[in-house]
Scaffold this active site. Structure first.
Site, PDB file in Angstrom:
ATOM      1  N   CYS A   2       1.044  -0.860   0.000  1.00 35.18           N
ATOM      2  CA  CYS A   2       0.433   0.036   0.390  1.00 35.18           C
ATOM      3  C   CYS A   2       0.976   1.134   0.304  1.00 35.18           C
ATOM      4  O   CYS A   2       2.113   1.363   0.377  1.00 35.18           O
ATOM      5  CB  CYS A   2      -1.135  -0.044   1.880  1.00 35.18           C
ATOM      6  SG  CYS A   2      -1.811  -1.646   1.272  1.00 35.18           S
ATOM      7  N   ARG A  27       1.473   1.510  -6.294  1.00 34.77           N
ATOM      8  CA  ARG A  27       1.600   0.930  -4.686  1.00 34.77           C
ATOM      9  C   ARG A  27       0.359  -0.284  -4.484  1.00 34.77           C
ATOM     10  O   ARG A  27       0.743  -0.829  -3.746  1.00 34.77           O
ATOM     11  CB  ARG A  27       1.779   1.774  -3.612  1.00 34.77           C
ATOM     12  CG  ARG A  27       3.612   1.971  -3.505  1.00 34.77           C
ATOM     13  CD  ARG A  27       4.296   2.089  -2.447  1.00 34.77           C
ATOM     14  NE  ARG A  27       4.603   1.660  -1.885  1.00 34.77           N
ATOM     15  CZ  ARG A  27       5.585   0.926  -1.267  1.00 34.77           C
ATOM     16  NH1 ARG A  27       7.268   1.591  -2.245  1.00 34.77           N
ATOM     17  NH2 ARG A  27       6.099   0.238  -0.142  1.00 34.77           N
ATOM     18  N   TRP A  78      -3.538  -1.957  -1.626  1.00 36.93           N
ATOM     19  CA  TRP A  78      -4.043  -3.172  -2.203  1.00 36.93           C
ATOM     20  C   TRP A  78      -4.263  -3.991  -1.414  1.00 36.93           C
ATOM     21  O   TRP A  78      -3.697  -4.524   0.602  1.00 36.93           O
ATOM     22  CB  TRP A  78      -2.619  -3.107  -2.489  1.00 36.93           C
ATOM     23  CG  TRP A  78      -2.431  -3.980  -3.371  1.00 36.93           C
ATOM     24  CD1 TRP A  78      -2.810  -4.267  -4.588  1.00 36.93           C
ATOM     25  CD2 TRP A  78      -2.451  -6.002  -2.966  1.00 36.93           C
ATOM     26  NE1 TRP A  78      -3.243  -6.024  -5.389  1.00 36.93           N
ATOM     27  CE2 TRP A  78      -2.115  -6.731  -4.410  1.00 36.93           C
ATOM     28  CE3 TRP A  78      -2.378  -6.619  -2.430  1.00 36.93           C
ATOM     29  CZ2 TRP A  78      -2.136  -8.272  -4.475  1.00 36.93           C
ATOM     30  CZ3 TRP A  78      -1.956  -8.283  -2.533  1.00 36.93           C
ATOM     31  CH2 TRP A  78      -1.625  -8.649  -3.346  1.00 36.93           C
ATOM     32  N   ASN A 102       0.828  -0.021   6.524  1.00 43.64           N
ATOM     33  CA  ASN A 102       1.162  -0.851   5.029  1.00 43.64           C
ATOM     34  C   ASN A 102       2.189  -2.546   5.886  1.00 43.64           C
ATOM     35  O   ASN A 102       1.987  -2.383   7.124  1.00 43.64           O
ATOM     36  CB  ASN A 102       1.606  -0.492   4.480  1.00 43.64           C
ATOM     37  CG  ASN A 102       2.325  -1.036   3.177  1.00 43.64           C
ATOM     38  OD1 ASN A 102       2.493  -1.542   2.932  1.00 43.64           O
ATOM     39  ND2 ASN A 102       4.023  -0.706   3.132  1.00 43.64           N
ATOM     40  N   GLY A 103       0.997  -3.506   5.290  1.00 44.17           N
ATOM     41  CA  GLY A 103       1.586  -3.951   5.735  1.00 44.17           C
ATOM     42  C   GLY A 103       0.743  -5.985   6.165  1.00 44.17           C
ATOM     43  O   GLY A 103      -0.193  -5.639   5.560  1.00 44.17           O
ATOM     44  N   GLU A 481      10.434 -11.908 -20.614  1.00 45.32           N
ATOM     45  CA  GLU A 481      10.325 -10.612 -20.317  1.00 45.32           C
ATOM     46  C   GLU A 481       9.109 -10.272 -21.081  1.00 45.32           C
ATOM     47  O   GLU A 481       8.445  -9.809 -20.698  1.00 45.32           O
ATOM     48  CB  GLU A 481      11.723 -10.197 -20.118  1.00 45.32           C
ATOM     49  CG  GLU A 481      11.233  -8.694 -20.115  1.00 45.32           C
ATOM     50  CD  GLU A 481      10.475  -8.522 -19.044  1.00 45.32           C
ATOM     51  OE1 GLU A 481      10.686  -9.079 -18.088  1.00 45.32           O
ATOM     52  OE2 GLU A 481      10.351  -7.294 -18.438  1.00 45.32           O
ATOM     53  N   LYS A 485       5.461  -8.851 -20.105  1.00 40.98           N
ATOM     54  CA  LYS A 485       4.611  -7.303 -20.105  1.00 40.98           C
ATOM     55  C   LYS A 485       4.168  -7.438 -20.986  1.00 40.98           C
ATOM     56  O   LYS A 485       3.629  -6.659 -20.708  1.00 40.98           O
ATOM     57  CB  LYS A 485       6.244  -6.907 -21.299  1.00 40.98           C
ATOM     58  CG  LYS A 485       7.016  -6.047 -20.615  1.00 40.98           C
ATOM     59  CD  LYS A 485       7.447  -5.201 -19.772  1.00 40.98           C
ATOM     60  CE  LYS A 485       7.260  -6.102 -18.420  1.00 40.98           C
ATOM     61  NZ  LYS A 485       8.357  -5.934 -17.538  1.00 40.98           N
ATOM     62  N   GLU A 488       0.846  -9.099 -18.769  1.00 41.80           N
ATOM     63  CA  GLU A 488       0.041  -8.354 -17.626  1.00 41.80           C
ATOM     64  C   GLU A 488      -0.203  -6.568 -18.037  1.00 41.80           C
ATOM     65  O   GLU A 488      -1.317  -6.233 -17.174  1.00 41.80           O
ATOM     66  CB  GLU A 488       1.327  -7.646 -16.918  1.00 41.80           C
ATOM     67  CG  GLU A 488       2.401  -6.537 -16.735  1.00 41.80           C
ATOM     68  CD  GLU A 488       3.597  -6.794 -15.673  1.00 41.80           C
ATOM     69  OE1 GLU A 488       3.622  -7.218 -14.854  1.00 41.80           O
ATOM     70  OE2 GLU A 488       4.998  -6.390 -16.429  1.00 41.80           O
ATOM     71  N   HIS A 504       7.528 -31.266 -28.412  1.00 42.30           N
ATOM     72  CA  HIS A 504       7.349 -31.750 -27.188  1.00 42.30           C
ATOM     73  C   HIS A 504       5.639 -31.405 -26.631  1.00 42.30           C
ATOM     74  O   HIS A 504       5.651 -31.931 -25.407  1.00 42.30           O
ATOM     75  CB  HIS A 504       8.218 -31.968 -26.615  1.00 42.30           C
ATOM     76  CG  HIS A 504      10.043 -32.018 -27.139  1.00 42.30           C
ATOM     77  ND1 HIS A 504      10.061 -33.149 -27.311  1.00 42.30           N
ATOM     78  CD2 HIS A 504      10.749 -31.259 -27.623  1.00 42.30           C
ATOM     79  CE1 HIS A 504      11.343 -33.169 -27.912  1.00 42.30           C
ATOM     80  NE2 HIS A 504      11.379 -32.182 -27.939  1.00 42.30           N
ATOM     81  N   LYS A 603       2.901  -2.288  -7.671  1.00 45.95           N
ATOM     82  CA  LYS A 603       4.531  -2.269  -7.951  1.00 45.95           C
ATOM     83  C   LYS A 603       5.354  -3.025  -7.107  1.00 45.95           C
ATOM     84  O   LYS A 603       6.120  -3.234  -7.213  1.00 45.95           O
ATOM     85  CB  LYS A 603       4.967  -0.804  -8.218  1.00 45.95           C
ATOM     86  CG  LYS A 603       6.477   0.073  -8.714  1.00 45.95           C
ATOM     87  CD  LYS A 603       6.194  -0.569 -10.419  1.00 45.95           C
ATOM     88  CE  LYS A 603       7.665   0.181 -10.543  1.00 45.95           C
ATOM     89  NZ  LYS A 603       8.289  -0.499 -11.656  1.00 45.95           N
TER      90      LYS A 603
END
Ligand code: F6R
Length: 608
Positions: A2, A27, A78, A102-103, A481, A485, A488, A504, A603
């Protein structure tokens, strides 16, 4: 995960809080709230939704037309405990206490039951239990209440608190979750990260764990839990004061992609002396690279993908044992670790809890840890033996771009340094490797200059539900990568495969018009790669080819193609990655998504 903010000073407090929350919103962005002190105690406005929704509510609040300067706290969330709702948004008020957190408090249910706090709770959050516990212990002495409360908490926390009878003062304490603070002409301020402070100043300090911070309008005071006053250790960020803005770009992601040539150059040039890689300024001794028998890279997501590139280089150049471990799996996989292991931790934020825990775990087992980080003063920086900072500047978009390429730049420098120290490269070979690395900003610049062509290619995949990316060797690392990208930010299901693996199993997924993005930058693998591309084309795949310019001449078929500027094969990662970042960006923006804030993400990932 957060964003938290506290401000006391002469500026318009509501504006400072909301503007700061805008900058911290990366965040977490499912709900937001602020509390501003008024004559009758803190005035709280909060809602599920974005900071922009909160702003609309605040604009119509009479309270804020009467209350300008002053003291307040804010939060952007979040969700962890409790769904996304107005009630679960912070700040939480219980009795004399107004708090943002936050946490994660692991024992919040036990605490609520033991102290019989249930009646006072209006939300489902662990955070409100902390507010209630603080209120339970509060008898007019903030330090005493904070000390007693934190002694009962299990978990991670950054707490920011207003006590109703202490106007103008903000209190904070923390364990693991970060808090940075400053005092400047505009007042005193704290935040979960620097991006919110660097609008005002680049002097800041990291609040030490289990200390109590007091913010007064004209000063900050720091105490340990025994009440001894401590001197804050101010640091200076080299981020420019306006570097957290969008500079006219519609999204931070685009701005940050475009900043890469300069960021890569900044990261490389301060570490080259006489044409050789040089870490003396950072105090990293050569013995770190000569004494180790194996290397283990720990990181998450994009940062881990930069590690995969380093792994390929270390194997092919140094022929050394090197593992790349997902930090979240690392501790549970009984890794081989001893004093002969060099652990390289990679993290943009320096706060990712899995990477942080992996570093602590590795050091306890005798390994030396060198971290590659973007944020100074971050938790991983403090836990590491050595740190090499990427000079990317603030990265705000949730999707990491310039952090990745600057991590790569540091990793290339490390590879060169190791190869030289271990007598694999002569001085001339090392200098030649570094010269090619110094060309990477220019190669990335060329890709950025051709971005309209990538935009056109992006149109071909806009409607895809599933998409595959294929390549061999370093191309496969690049595509892992590239695929992350794209998925997301565009919500298209995308998978990267090593082309040779297709037969395979995965080739069963290729049907008429399935989009396949292929990357061809490695000359020695080209003929095999082209065969694999033909195999999927024969099954109906719609190919988009990203190919090194000098290799394109030997492609006989007609593909939709983007030509990547020529570099030595080992360095093609840089231009190719920039091209794939742009592809993801254009797909997302053309689909009308909020590119910088993809759903469900945040983030800084500070929960395991
Ligand atoms: C993807 C992305 C994430 C981060 C990961 C690690 O674009 O940004 O995958 O790379 O969460 O974050 P840091 O680098 O802060 O440790």
């Amino acid at each position: 995960m957060c964003g938290i903010i506290g401000y006391t000073g002469e500026e318009n407090v509501k504006d400072v809080l909301l503007d700061s929350l805008d900058l911290l919103e990366y965040r977490g962005y499912d709900s937001a709230g602020i509390a501003v002190e008024g004559h009758e105690g803190p005035h709280v406005i909060k809602c599920a939704g974005r900071v922009s929704d909160l702003r609309v509510i605040c604009e119509s609040e009479k309270f804020f037309t009467e209350q300008a300067e002053g003291c307040g706290i804010g939060h952007t969330r979040w969700a962890t405990h409790g769904g996304v709702s107005d009630a679960n948004a912070h700040p939480h008020c219980v009795g004399e206490v107004t708090l943002v957190h936050n946490g994660i408090i692991e024992n919040f249910r036990e605490l609520a039951a033991h102290y019989d706090l249930g009646e006072q709770l209006k939300s489902e959050t662990d955070s409100e239990v902390v507010a209630a516990l603080l209120n339970h212990y509060y008898d007019g002495n903030p330090h005493d209440a904070i000390k007693k409360t934190v002694s009962k908490l299990k978990g991670t926390f950054a707490l920011v608190v207003l006590f109703a009878d202490r106007p103008g003062v903000i209190y904070s304490t923390r364990n693991v979750s970060p808090v940075v603070a400053t005092v400047c002409e505009e007042g005193a301020m704290l935040a979960s990260d620097l991006t919110a402070l660097c609008r005002f100043t680049n002097r800041y300090f990291v609040v030490p764990e289990y200390h109590i911070l007091e913010l007064h309008r004209d000063r900050v005071m720091l105490f340990d839990l025994e009440g001894n006053e401590k001197k804050p250790e101010f640091l200076s960020a080299d981020w420019e004061l306006n570097s957290a803005g969008k500079n006219g770009y519609p999204f931070y992601m685009e701005k940050e992609i475009m900043e890469q040539p300069k960021a890569i150059e900044r990261t490389i040039e301060c570490r080259v002396a006489g044409g050789m890689p040089d870490f003396t300024r950072e105090g990293v001794p050569d013995s770190l690279f000569t004494d180790c028998e194996r290397v283990t890279i720990v990181a998450c997501g994009t940062a881990m993908h930069s590690g995969l590139v380093a792994q390929a280089l270390v194997k092919s150049i140094l022929h050394m044992h090197i593992d790349v471990e997902m930090a979240s799996e690392f501790m549970y996989s009984d890794p081989v670790l001893d004093e002969k292991t060099l652990v390289i931790a990679i993290s943009q934020s320096g706060e990712t809890i899995d990477t942080l825990e992996a570093v602590k775990y590795a050091r306890l087992r005798g390994a030396k840890c060198l971290s590659i980080l973007n944020v100074k003063g971050s938790s991983i920086a403090r836990e590491s033996d050595y740190v090499l900072f990427t000079n990317a500047g603030p990265e705000i978009a949730v999707a990491s771009t310039k952090a990745y390429t600057t991590q790569l730049a540091v990793l290339y420098l490390i590879v060169a340094k190791m190869a030289h120290c271990r007598d694999v490269f002569t001085t001339e070979e090392t200098q030649s490797f570094i010269r090619e690395l110094q060309r990477t900003p220019e190669a990335v610049e060329k890709v950025l200059a051709e971005r309209r062509d990538i935009h056109l290619l992006a149109n071909n995949v806009l409607d895809a539900k599933d998409l595959f990316m294929i390549g061999r060797g370093l191309d496969y690392s690049i595509l892992q990568e590239g695929s992350l990208k794209l998925k997301e930010v565009s919500y298209i299901h995308s998978e990267a495969y090593a082309s040779g693996e297709l037969k395979h199993g995965p080739i069963a997924l290729i049907t008429q018009n399935t989009p396949v993005i292929a990357s061809v930058t490695q000359e020695k693998l080209m003929s095999k790669e082209m065969s694999n591309i033909r195999e999927v084309r024969a099954r109906g795949a719609d190919i988009v080819l990203f190919i090194k310019k000098s290799l394109a001449g030997s492609v006989n078929e007609d593909y939709r193609t983007f030509l990547l500027p020529d570099m030595q094969d080992a360095f093609m990662v840089m231009p190719a990655s920039a091209a794939l970042q742009l592809l993801a960006y254009y797909v997302s923006s053309d689909k009308g998504f909020d590119v910088d804030k993809p759903r469900n993400l945040a983030k800084v990932v500070t929960v395991e």
